[in-house]
Scaffold this motif. Sequence first.
Motif, PDB file in Angstrom:
ATOM      1  N   GLU A  19       0.815  -1.220   0.000  1.00  0.00           N
ATOM      2  CA  GLU A  19       0.000   0.000   0.000  1.00  0.00           C
ATOM      3  C   GLU A  19       0.847   1.268   0.000  1.00  0.00           C
ATOM      4  OE1 GLU A  19       0.116  -1.725   4.215  1.00  0.00           O
ATOM      5  OE2 GLU A  19      -0.194  -2.457   2.162  1.00  0.00           O
ATOM      6  N   ASN A  66      -0.737   3.150  -3.240  1.00  0.00           N
ATOM      7  CA  ASN A  66      -1.553   4.276  -2.774  1.00  0.00           C
ATOM      8  C   ASN A  66      -0.788   5.591  -2.809  1.00  0.00           C
ATOM      9  OD1 ASN A  66      -3.698   2.553  -2.268  1.00  0.00           O
ATOM     10  ND2 ASN A  66      -3.133   2.217  -0.127  1.00  0.00           N
ATOM     11  N   ASN A  67       0.450   5.536  -3.328  1.00  0.00           N
ATOM     12  CA  ASN A  67       1.292   6.726  -3.336  1.00  0.00           C
ATOM     13  C   ASN A  67       0.976   7.597  -4.547  1.00  0.00           C
ATOM     14  OD1 ASN A  67       3.769   8.439  -3.682  1.00  0.00           O
ATOM     15  ND2 ASN A  67       4.432   7.248  -1.911  1.00  0.00           N
TER      16      ASN A  67
END
Length: 471
Positions: free
Chosen positions: A115, A119-120
Amino acid sequence: MSRYFDEMNGKGEGLREPYARIQNWLKGLGPDQVHKALGDAEAIFRKQGITFAVYGSGEASERLIPFDIVPRVFAAQEWRRLSLGIEQRVRALNAFLHDIYHRQEIIRAGRIPREAIINNAAFVPEMMGLDPARGIYSHIIGIDIVRTGDNDFHVLEDNCRTPSGVSYMLEDREAMMYLFPQLFAQQRVAPVEHYPVMLRSTLESVAPPACKGEPVIVLLTPGIHNSAFFEHAFLADEMGVELCEGNDLFVSDGWLYMRTTQEPKKVDVVYRRIDDAYLDPLTFRPDSALGVPGIFDVYRAGRVTLVNAPGTGLADDKAIYSYIPDVVEFYTGERPLLKNVPTWRCAEADSLAYVLDHLAELVVKEVHGSGGYGMLVGPTSSKAEIEAFRAKLKANARNYIAQPTLALSTVPTFAAQGLAPRHVDLRPFVLSGDKIRITPGGLTRVALKEGSLVVNSSQGGGTKDTWVLED
């Protein structure tokens, strides 16, 4: 005894050898000479048009970066030790980027959470499986390094997207050689003026396989309103390449071309100084007027090289920074030669709790922040500023990391009252192509306000010439 390491005088043990001639020179400088030299330096920079833009300022948006005439000096042995650590880190960062956009072995091995990548905001899914020329993603890197109270070097930040400041490094050296030629005659200082030649060689070396003959290189700028436009124009001129804006380039029949006064010219390498999101309105932000429609498809087809590659921002994201020691070990099989600064990831509940309890002691930064904006320096902030930042953290903890307040080293600097210690950092510039090239020294940024630890020019900082003494 001061908790700060004084690079000229150590921690009370007396004058350090690299500064021996500097001390003698300073003793011979009278106040009038100092005043004249500072004025002459300002006149040189003003004539060259060396300015930077300050965003969100009610004052004039274009300013000169203050320049201090006392150089920062590294012994040859010190620089060799630093260079080894810098090269190791740069190799690891490029290996990390290749892995993330291919097999993601480091995630499979449990060294970085999945993640933290997917999710970056800096992760670019469109880069998955894409193979850039020579397998290099970040060709131009600025590694921000600080020296702490124990005379040890730490990496504060990795700049893998579009690091700026190299033009100031070059102009600082030119100004010092003009103002004080006798100083250079007394000792062997490693040259930096060949950086544009090194940069061009690096860009030529990463031309796509489809390129036949000498590569055509352009520098892509957002235009005159960008804070680093002076540097864009300066580097294009020094390298002898065209400075282009988005509307100077176009895609036709699967190739990238530059408009000229005669027939269009095919382009092989684009040194781009615009952000990923604005690069191609057909792939990224559709409202971008800065990029070139279709350029990413040409890149994907291996017909042009983008320097630096889209998605490299993942490697200099401040949340990913905290994993870089693992990154270095994973890809090199070696212990990191350069240390990281201890970092709390506020996205993690335990870290956030600690940070909220110790805000007055810590430096808190936005994960994607730059230029000294959007940060809290706890020890120098008011209670109201700390409480305002506490609210920001609670509202969006994932957007922040925190670090201890570092005892940055000091270098003698001319202030209103005379010579005084001021805190500094260092940005060496690294080029990665057919080989890794490191410019000796780099850009030293200095916090001109007494007691300030923020060296960014946007926050009132200045620059110094950086000397590496040769054996």
